[in-house]
Write a protein that holds these residues in place. Structure first.
Motif, PDB file in Angstrom:
ATOM      1  N   LYS A 173       0.833  -1.210   0.000  1.00 51.77           N
ATOM      2  CA  LYS A 173       0.000   0.000   0.000  1.00 51.77           C
ATOM      3  C   LYS A 173       0.868   1.261   0.000  1.00 51.77           C
ATOM      4  N   SER A 174       1.965   1.223   0.764  1.00 55.96           N
ATOM      5  CA  SER A 174       2.898   2.363   0.768  1.00 55.96           C
ATOM      6  C   SER A 174       3.528   2.547  -0.611  1.00 55.96           C
ATOM      7  N   PHE A 175       3.849   1.437  -1.249  1.00 55.21           N
ATOM      8  CA  PHE A 175       4.468   1.454  -2.581  1.00 55.21           C
ATOM      9  C   PHE A 175       3.543   2.109  -3.609  1.00 55.21           C
ATOM     10  N   GLU A 176       2.256   1.910  -3.427  1.00 51.16           N
ATOM     11  CA  GLU A 176       1.280   2.423  -4.392  1.00 51.16           C
ATOM     12  C   GLU A 176       0.904   3.878  -4.133  1.00 51.16           C
ATOM     13  N   ARG A 177       1.176   4.405  -2.942  1.00 52.88           N
ATOM     14  CA  ARG A 177       0.760   5.766  -2.566  1.00 52.88           C
ATOM     15  C   ARG A 177       1.852   6.780  -2.919  1.00 52.88           C
ATOM     16  N   LYS A 178       2.114   6.899  -4.202  1.00 50.59           N
ATOM     17  CA  LYS A 178       3.198   7.768  -4.665  1.00 50.59           C
ATOM     18  C   LYS A 178       2.907   9.243  -4.448  1.00 50.59           C
ATOM     19  N   GLN A 179       1.653   9.566  -4.163  1.00 53.41           N
ATOM     20  CA  GLN A 179       1.302  10.973  -3.949  1.00 53.41           C
ATOM     21  C   GLN A 179       1.672  11.470  -2.556  1.00 53.41           C
ATOM     22  N   ASP A 180       1.986  10.564  -1.621  1.00 53.23           N
ATOM     23  CA  ASP A 180       2.329  10.977  -0.264  1.00 53.23           C
ATOM     24  C   ASP A 180       3.594  11.839  -0.258  1.00 53.23           C
TER      25      ASP A 180
END
Length: 284
Positions: free
Chosen positions: A136-143
């Motif tokens: 999930k962290s890998f996919e949240r590139k907008q963070d």
């Protein structure tokens, strides 16, 4: 067997992953066997959590059948390939040195090589939950703190996998002096075997005498320091003979031997066959 190359192929992270971390979940159908079934190394650390199914691996000339819930760590130096997968679901973490905590890098060097390890249901749950957090962290590139969050979560997963392996080992405080010295020697050997061939070289690094180093290593492993140096060199020689089309003389030079006849005799003595015979036996 696949066509040999001039050297052992080294796989890098897929294009577009310049931060040095890739993490995901795959089924057997999604594993790229066309590429992964050919022997190769990585320039990153590879962690696998198998949730279900059966997977056949080959790592440094040893074949493994991984069944049920298991974890496996493959060091960047190790030559490996997938052989077959059946009804498999795996989580995979690919991570470079730059993204790992230095302490974890040292511990990974100490435990290498390791065999696949079965894990219990409660441990599997913790590992897969953490792996999903990494995904999930890998996919949240907008963070805004994307890389920091991803790196921290992935290091937590590495720590859990390391802990699982280390549980089978003695706590560091329970090592005897002999065992502690031997672990340091083996870690140093992995880093220096192409340039340092004498027991005295390693004794100097560890700031102890050569006789004491030999005493520690032989007491712990049953074999002297010279045996372990030779075995590490021979493993690398086998890797290059089997997986590349380099000549024996080229390999000898690459591994730090200017005296080619000596290198040839050493291989024959340790393996029981000549390097040429070993190489020809494994030609297409």
């Amino acid at each position: 067997m696949a066509k040999k190359t001039k050297s052992i192929p080294v796989h890098s992270l897929p294009d577009g992953h310049n931060l040095g971390i890739v993490v995901g979940k795959m089924s057997a159908k999604e594993i790229p066997l066309d590429e992964a079934s050919h022997a190769h190394r990585h320039d990153f650390h590879f962690f696998i959590i198998q949730e279900k199914g059966v997977t056949f691996f080959e790592v440094d000339f040893k074949k493994y059948k991984i069944s049920k819930s298991s974890v496996l760590y493959i060091h960047p130096n190790q030559v490996h390939r997938f052989l077959e997968t059946t009804d498999t679901t795996i989580y995979g973490l690919l991570i470079t040195n730059e993204n790992l905590h230095p302490e974890y890098i040292d511990l990974l060097e100490e435990i290498t090589p390791v065999n696949p390890m079965l894990i219990k249901e409660d441990s599997l749950s913790i590992l897969t939950d953490t792996a999903m957090l990494c995904i999930k962290s890998f996919e949240r590139k907008q963070d805004r703190l994307y890389h920091t969050l991803l790196k921290d979560n992935c290091n937590a997963l590495v720590a859990l996998i390391l802990s699982a392996y280390l549980e089978k080992d003695k706590p560091a405080e329970k090592y005897s002096r002999f065992e502690a010295v031997t672990k340091k020697f083996k870690a140093s050997l992995e880093r220096n075997f192409t340039t340092m061939k004498r027991p005295s070289d390693y004794a100097k690094i560890l700031s102890i005498s050569t006789p004491y180093l030999n005493e520690c290593v032989k007491n712990t492993t049953g074999q002297p320091v010279s045996y372990h140096i030779q075995q590490r060199v021979i493993l690398e020689t086998k890797r290059l003979l089997y997986h590349s089309n380099k000549s024996v003389k080229e390999i000898a030079t690459e591994l730090g031997y200017d005296d080619y006849p000596y290198f040839s005799r050493l291989f024959t003595k340790v393996v029981g066959t000549t390097a040429i015979t070993f190489k020809n036996k494994n030609l297409d």
